[in-house]
Design a protein around this motif. Structure first.
Motif, PDB file in Angstrom:
ATOM      1  N   CYS A  95      32.893  38.483  54.758  1.00  0.00           N
ATOM      2  CA  CYS A  95      33.667  39.713  55.431  1.00  0.00           C
ATOM      3  C   CYS A  95      34.064  39.537  56.985  1.00  0.00           C
ATOM      4  CB  CYS A  95      32.644  40.953  55.548  1.00  0.00           C
ATOM      5  SG  CYS A  95      31.869  41.568  53.954  1.00  0.00           S
ATOM      6  N   CYS A 113      31.301  44.527  52.011  1.00  0.00           N
ATOM      7  CA  CYS A 113      31.581  44.600  53.705  1.00  0.00           C
ATOM      8  C   CYS A 113      31.747  46.162  54.130  1.00  0.00           C
ATOM      9  CB  CYS A 113      33.290  44.185  53.453  1.00  0.00           C
ATOM     10  SG  CYS A 113      33.446  42.208  53.231  1.00  0.00           S
ATOM     11  N   ILE A 116      37.260  46.478  56.260  1.00  0.00           N
ATOM     12  CA  ILE A 116      38.226  45.434  55.856  1.00  0.00           C
ATOM     13  C   ILE A 116      39.588  46.434  56.566  1.00  0.00           C
ATOM     14  CG2 ILE A 116      39.617  43.821  54.552  1.00  0.00           C
ATOM     15  CD1 ILE A 116      37.024  43.605  52.715  1.00  0.00           C
ATOM     16  N   VAL A 130      33.540  47.214  49.359  1.00  0.00           N
ATOM     17  CA  VAL A 130      33.934  47.521  50.820  1.00  0.00           C
ATOM     18  C   VAL A 130      33.712  48.921  51.075  1.00  0.00           C
ATOM     19  CG1 VAL A 130      36.432  47.960  50.264  1.00  0.00           C
ATOM     20  CG2 VAL A 130      35.720  47.241  52.421  1.00  0.00           C
TER      21      VAL A 130
END
Length: 180
Positions: A95, A113, A116, A130
């Motif tokens: 990440c 993550c 992002i 994410v």
């Protein structure tokens, strides 16, 4: 002078006749069931080879599924595209903590993550999961398993996910944001 013009015209006529009476060629898909007649070097038609009839086989089902099942949560076309991108990835990383800004690259991000930020033009990003995705580039493709929320402010981007539909904010133009 008149004889040379008529000789040139006669020669041009012969050249055109030779060019127009030349061989023909067709490219035929061998998988096609009826390719139709073909023309050989002599210009005569020869019948196309007809495939042998299929014999029934209990293990083989000739019915084709017009809408194949999704692969990894993506439709077949996008699953194949995602795999081609994975095979061509120029960078594999965990990440990121800073925005991705390498235009024209294919980046594989491994792991789950929190956030992002993507500011790529003509790039591709493949990410697992994410929580928050922000995209402000143009012409970038993103594949994700799950996304919590996505904010797009760029142009002509594509984002595909396989999980639940995220919270979407799109202030850009001509973007495609959809599941699978």
């Amino acid at each position: 002078m008149r004889a040379s013009r008529s000789s040139a015209a006669a020669a041009a006529t012969i050249v055109v006749a030779v060019l127009l009476s030349g061989c023909t060629m067709r490219i035929i898909d061998p998988a096609a069931e009826d390719a139709g007649p073909t023309t050989g070097a002599t210009g005569a038609e020869t019948p196309a080879k007809t495939p042998a009839p299929k014999t029934p086989d209990a293990a083989e089902d000739d019915r084709s599924d017009p809408d194949p099942a999704p692969i990894d949560g993506l439709d077949a076309e996008h699953a194949a595209h995602r795999q081609r991108l994975l095979d061509s990835a120029t960078t594999t990383m965990p990440c990121p903590t800073a925005p991705l800004q390498q235009d024209g690259t294919i980046i594989r991000i491994e792991g789950d993550c929190d956030e992002i930020r993507i500011d790529l033009d003509a790039g591709a990003v493949i990410v697992d999961d994410v929580s928050s995705l922000q995209l402000s580039g143009s012409g970038t493709v993103v594949y994700a398993n799950t996304i919590g929320d996505v904010r797009v402010s760029g142009t002509a981007n594509e984002i595909y996910w396989t999980g639940e539909t995220p919270q979407v904010t799109d202030t850009g133009t001509a973007n495609v944001l959809r599941r699978g």
